[in-house]
Design a protein around this motif. Structure first.
Motif, PDB file in Angstrom:
ATOM      1  N   VAL A   1       0.833  -1.206   0.000  1.00  0.00           N
ATOM      2  CA  VAL A   1       0.000   0.000   0.000  1.00  0.00           C
ATOM      3  C   VAL A   1       0.868   1.257   0.000  1.00  0.00           C
ATOM      4  CG1 VAL A   1      -1.660   1.336   1.353  1.00  0.00           C
ATOM      5  CG2 VAL A   1      -1.967  -1.136   1.092  1.00  0.00           C
ATOM      6  N   VAL A   2       1.911   1.272   0.845  1.00  0.00           N
ATOM      7  CA  VAL A   2       2.813   2.428   0.901  1.00  0.00           C
ATOM      8  C   VAL A   2       3.518   2.611  -0.440  1.00  0.00           C
ATOM      9  CG1 VAL A   2       4.880   3.357   2.003  1.00  0.00           C
ATOM     10  CG2 VAL A   2       3.122   2.239   3.390  1.00  0.00           C
ATOM     11  N   MET A   3       3.981   1.507  -1.033  1.00  0.00           N
ATOM     12  CA  MET A   3       4.671   1.585  -2.309  1.00  0.00           C
ATOM     13  C   MET A   3       3.771   2.134  -3.401  1.00  0.00           C
ATOM     14  SD  MET A   3       4.838  -0.218  -5.444  1.00  0.00           S
ATOM     15  CE  MET A   3       4.215  -1.838  -5.018  1.00  0.00           C
ATOM     16  N   VAL A   4       2.528   1.670  -3.466  1.00  0.00           N
ATOM     17  CA  VAL A   4       1.597   2.135  -4.503  1.00  0.00           C
ATOM     18  C   VAL A   4       1.312   3.628  -4.345  1.00  0.00           C
ATOM     19  CG1 VAL A   4      -0.782   1.935  -5.332  1.00  0.00           C
ATOM     20  CG2 VAL A   4       0.555  -0.122  -4.872  1.00  0.00           C
ATOM     21  N   ARG A   5       1.122   4.068  -3.116  1.00  0.00           N
ATOM     22  CA  ARG A   5       0.855   5.495  -2.898  1.00  0.00           C
ATOM     23  C   ARG A   5       2.049   6.350  -3.297  1.00  0.00           C
ATOM     24  NH1 ARG A   5      -2.462   5.911   2.874  1.00  0.00           N
ATOM     25  NH2 ARG A   5      -4.377   4.875   2.137  1.00  0.00           N
ATOM     26  N   GLN A   6       3.249   5.912  -2.923  1.00  0.00           N
ATOM     27  CA  GLN A   6       4.443   6.655  -3.296  1.00  0.00           C
ATOM     28  C   GLN A   6       4.634   6.673  -4.811  1.00  0.00           C
ATOM     29  OE1 GLN A   6       6.387   8.483  -1.393  1.00  0.00           O
ATOM     30  NE2 GLN A   6       5.312   7.972   0.500  1.00  0.00           N
ATOM     31  N   ALA A   7       4.369   5.538  -5.458  1.00  0.00           N
ATOM     32  CA  ALA A   7       4.517   5.473  -6.917  1.00  0.00           C
ATOM     33  C   ALA A   7       3.507   6.384  -7.611  1.00  0.00           C
ATOM     34  CB  ALA A   7       4.347   4.027  -7.378  1.00  0.00           C
ATOM     35  N   ASN A   8       2.279   6.400  -7.106  1.00  0.00           N
ATOM     36  CA  ASN A   8       1.276   7.291  -7.701  1.00  0.00           C
ATOM     37  C   ASN A   8       1.638   8.755  -7.503  1.00  0.00           C
ATOM     38  OD1 ASN A   8      -0.255   5.101  -8.538  1.00  0.00           O
ATOM     39  ND2 ASN A   8      -1.536   5.093  -6.705  1.00  0.00           N
ATOM     40  N   ARG A   9       2.135   9.093  -6.312  1.00  0.00           N
ATOM     41  CA  ARG A   9       2.544  10.475  -6.069  1.00  0.00           C
ATOM     42  C   ARG A   9       3.714  10.864  -6.977  1.00  0.00           C
ATOM     43  NH1 ARG A   9       3.729  10.281  -0.813  1.00  0.00           N
ATOM     44  NH2 ARG A   9       1.526  10.585  -0.272  1.00  0.00           N
ATOM     45  N   ARG A  10       4.649   9.953  -7.150  1.00  0.00           N
ATOM     46  CA  ARG A  10       5.784  10.226  -8.028  1.00  0.00           C
ATOM     47  C   ARG A  10       5.333  10.415  -9.471  1.00  0.00           C
ATOM     48  NH1 ARG A  10      10.290   5.687  -9.664  1.00  0.00           N
ATOM     49  NH2 ARG A  10      11.442   6.940 -11.179  1.00  0.00           N
ATOM     50  N   PHE A  11       4.370   9.585  -9.891  1.00  0.00           N
ATOM     51  CA  PHE A  11       3.880   9.709 -11.265  1.00  0.00           C
ATOM     52  C   PHE A  11       3.163  11.044 -11.473  1.00  0.00           C
ATOM     53  CE2 PHE A  11       0.599   9.097 -14.518  1.00  0.00           C
ATOM     54  CZ  PHE A  11       1.369   8.647 -15.577  1.00  0.00           C
ATOM     55  N   ASP A  12       2.372  11.477 -10.480  1.00  0.00           N
ATOM     56  CA  ASP A  12       1.673  12.754 -10.595  1.00  0.00           C
ATOM     57  C   ASP A  12       2.639  13.941 -10.638  1.00  0.00           C
ATOM     58  OD1 ASP A  12      -0.736  11.434 -10.550  1.00  0.00           O
ATOM     59  OD2 ASP A  12      -1.025  11.635  -8.385  1.00  0.00           O
ATOM     60  N   GLU A  13       3.771  13.813  -9.926  1.00  0.00           N
ATOM     61  CA  GLU A  13       4.707  14.932  -9.859  1.00  0.00           C
ATOM     62  C   GLU A  13       5.693  14.956 -11.024  1.00  0.00           C
ATOM     63  OE1 GLU A  13       6.589  14.462  -6.109  1.00  0.00           O
ATOM     64  OE2 GLU A  13       4.841  15.161  -4.937  1.00  0.00           O
ATOM     65  N   THR A  14       6.156  13.785 -11.441  1.00  0.00           N
ATOM     66  CA  THR A  14       7.212  13.740 -12.457  1.00  0.00           C
ATOM     67  C   THR A  14       6.779  13.094 -13.767  1.00  0.00           C
ATOM     68  OG1 THR A  14       8.076  11.596 -11.687  1.00  0.00           O
ATOM     69  CG2 THR A  14       8.907  13.590 -10.601  1.00  0.00           C
ATOM     70  N   GLY A  15       5.690  12.311 -13.727  1.00  0.00           N
ATOM     71  CA  GLY A  15       5.264  11.613 -14.940  1.00  0.00           C
ATOM     72  C   GLY A  15       6.044  10.346 -15.211  1.00  0.00           C
ATOM     73  N   GLN A  16       6.941   9.955 -14.296  1.00  0.00           N
ATOM     74  CA  GLN A  16       7.729   8.744 -14.482  1.00  0.00           C
ATOM     75  C   GLN A  16       6.971   7.523 -13.963  1.00  0.00           C
ATOM     76  OE1 GLN A  16      11.495   9.321 -12.581  1.00  0.00           O
ATOM     77  NE2 GLN A  16      12.153  10.949 -13.969  1.00  0.00           N
ATOM     78  N   PRO A  17       6.757   6.508 -14.798  1.00  0.00           N
ATOM     79  CA  PRO A  17       6.028   5.309 -14.347  1.00  0.00           C
ATOM     80  C   PRO A  17       6.888   4.448 -13.434  1.00  0.00           C
ATOM     81  CG  PRO A  17       6.797   5.003 -16.594  1.00  0.00           C
ATOM     82  CD  PRO A  17       7.146   6.423 -16.218  1.00  0.00           C
ATOM     83  N   PHE A  18       6.221   3.549 -12.726  1.00  0.00           N
ATOM     84  CA  PHE A  18       6.891   2.652 -11.792  1.00  0.00           C
ATOM     85  C   PHE A  18       6.253   1.275 -11.928  1.00  0.00           C
ATOM     86  CE2 PHE A  18       7.759   0.806  -7.571  1.00  0.00           C
ATOM     87  CZ  PHE A  18       9.130   1.030  -7.496  1.00  0.00           C
ATOM     88  N   HIS A  19       7.079   0.241 -11.858  1.00  0.00           N
ATOM     89  CA  HIS A  19       6.585  -1.131 -12.035  1.00  0.00           C
ATOM     90  C   HIS A  19       5.915  -1.599 -10.741  1.00  0.00           C
ATOM     91  CE1 HIS A  19       8.529  -1.483 -15.933  1.00  0.00           C
ATOM     92  NE2 HIS A  19       9.649  -1.017 -15.398  1.00  0.00           N
ATOM     93  N   LYS A  20       4.709  -1.091 -10.485  1.00  0.00           N
ATOM     94  CA  LYS A  20       4.017  -1.404  -9.238  1.00  0.00           C
ATOM     95  C   LYS A  20       3.666  -2.880  -9.123  1.00  0.00           C
ATOM     96  CE  LYS A  20       0.940   1.741 -10.113  1.00  0.00           C
ATOM     97  NZ  LYS A  20      -0.250   2.618 -10.004  1.00  0.00           N
ATOM     98  N   PHE A  21       3.245  -3.475 -10.223  1.00  0.00           N
ATOM     99  CA  PHE A  21       2.818  -4.874 -10.164  1.00  0.00           C
ATOM    100  C   PHE A  21       3.963  -5.791  -9.758  1.00  0.00           C
ATOM    101  CE2 PHE A  21       2.447  -9.022 -12.240  1.00  0.00           C
ATOM    102  CZ  PHE A  21       1.265  -9.481 -11.683  1.00  0.00           C
ATOM    103  N   TRP A  22       5.113  -5.651 -10.435  1.00  0.00           N
ATOM    104  CA  TRP A  22       6.215  -6.572 -10.163  1.00  0.00           C
ATOM    105  C   TRP A  22       6.812  -6.329  -8.784  1.00  0.00           C
ATOM    106  CZ3 TRP A  22       6.030 -10.551 -13.036  1.00  0.00           C
ATOM    107  CH2 TRP A  22       5.590 -10.457 -14.354  1.00  0.00           C
TER     108      TRP A  22
END
Length: 392
Positions: A196-217
């Motif tokens: 849950v923490v990882m997904v929230r951080q990844a979403n926040r990073r995507f909103d700020e920088t537009g860089q995707p993150f491999h959340k599933f893996w």
């Protein structure tokens, strides 16, 4: 003399707010009066007939066995324990039925909109067939025509010496708690929190920088890695028992009795037909322009359906879907016909006949179903509110 400016006006029935409050007060008083009359009348009639009232019977020994129980139970346990056993059996059948009906209903609903003529027609035949057959008849069909017609334990269908299908049900390997069970549970909870923490951080990073993150893996690695390390440190969390044929029946492992299988399959298939139509209507409610916009961006049909159409259709699907979940839960009481030990069969049937406490037993049974239904409604309404469109 006219009232000065700003003076408070008197109460008047011509004021809509006054009428609204008056009607609400009258309604509440009428409901309270009716409830008091029914309770007083019931108590008076019971006293005239010499019938005792109260809930002391819940502490008496039941004196009968139950074929399926998710918690420890024996004949010397109390009627309160019987109530808990019946409740858990009802919740088990309802929960599994809701999951199966949802998955099957979504598949059939999408299939009805398929451009493939054969798939679309097969889905339509499924819907028109199963939603027009009463659920009780479907339960009886699965029980008498399918499961009880299977061979006995000695002639059971053997699958790799692990699963045995017979008229007694489906016997399968069963698990019991090992020495590393509780550390494994803690590690699993930690893994879920980390995801849950990882997904929230990844979403926040995507909103700020537009860089995707491999959340599933990464999530899969956390879900497997943390409990895996725990197993290496503390040992296996579960110990497995394989069913074995001894005499005229199987011993060891878990068993899914025919009554449970018939009830779950019948309610799942029946409710899925209605959910399929709800899903089809929800998808149809989304403007075709959304599909055209997704195609103009280069999205294929699969991603368009998952990421564009379904999320918007869910706002239309959720309210009627809640009603189907409630219907499935209440229809589980039909299992009393085939003897599945759920709430109505055990408590409103056997316990009522043994104790004669009809008012108390029925009040408890209705109260339990009311609590279950309200809980499902609250959960679904909360989810519906979460995905609702917010105007800006």
């Amino acid at each position: 003399m006219n009232n000065p400016t700003g003076a408070r006006k008197g109460l008047s029935l011509s004021d809509p707010r006054v009428r609204a409050w008056l009607f609400q007060v009258v309604t509440v008083v009428a409901v309270i009066a009716l409830g008091w009359f029914l309770i007083h009348n019931t108590q008076t009639n019971m006293q005239h007939r010499g019938i005792t009232s109260g809930f002391d019977f819940l502490e008496r020994s039941a004196g009968f066995g139950i074929a399926q129980h998710l918690i420890d139970y024996n004949e010397t346990d109390t009627y309160a324990r019987v109530l808990l056993v019946g409740l858990l059996n009802t919740l088990l059948a309802s929960a599994i039925g809701i999951v199966l009906a949802t998955v099957l209903g979504f598949i059939i609903g999408v299939a009805r909109l398929s451009s493939n003529w054969v798939i679309g027609k097969l889905a339509a035949v499924y819907v028109e067939t199963f939603r027009n057959i009463p659920p009780l008849l479907q339960i009886l069909f699965w029980y008498f025509a399918v499961f009880t017609a299977l061979p006995g334990p000695r002639g059971s269908i053997n699958i790799d010496d692990l699963f045995f299908i017979s008229s007694r049900g489906v016997n399968m390997p069963g698990a019991s708690m090992g020495e590393g069970f509780w550390p494994f549970v803690v590690s699993l909870l930690l893994a879920l929190v980390a995801i849950v923490v990882m997904v929230r951080q990844a979403n926040r990073r995507f909103d700020e920088t537009g860089q995707p993150f491999h959340k599933f893996w990464v999530g899969l690695l956390l879900l497997v890695g943390i409990p895996g390390v725990c197993v290496l440190l503390f040992g296996n969390p579960l110990q497995w028992q394989v069913p074995q044929l001894k005499g005229f029946n199987f011993t060891g492992g878990w068993v899914l009795i025919p009554e449970f299988l018939a009830l779950t399959l019948a309610l799942s298939i029946y409710t899925a037909a209605f959910i399929a139509e709800i899903v089809r209507a929800g998808i149809r409610s989304v403007s075709h322009g959304q599909t055209e916009a997704a195609r103009s961006l280069g999205l294929r049909e699969g991603p368009t359906l998952r990421k564009v159409i379904i999320p918007q259709a869910m706002r239309v699907i959720i309210p009627p879907l809640t009603s189907q979940y409630l219907n499935l839960t209440k229809n589980s009481s039909l299992a009393a016909v085939i003897g599945y030990p759920e709430l109505v069969s055990l408590f409103a049937g056997t316990v009522l006949n043994q104790t004669g406490q009809s008012v108390e037993v029925m009040a408890i049974t209705m109260g339990v179903y009311l609590t279950i239904s309200i809980s499902i409604s609250l959960l679904m309404n909360g989810y519906n509110k979460r995905i609702a469109l917010i105007e800006r």
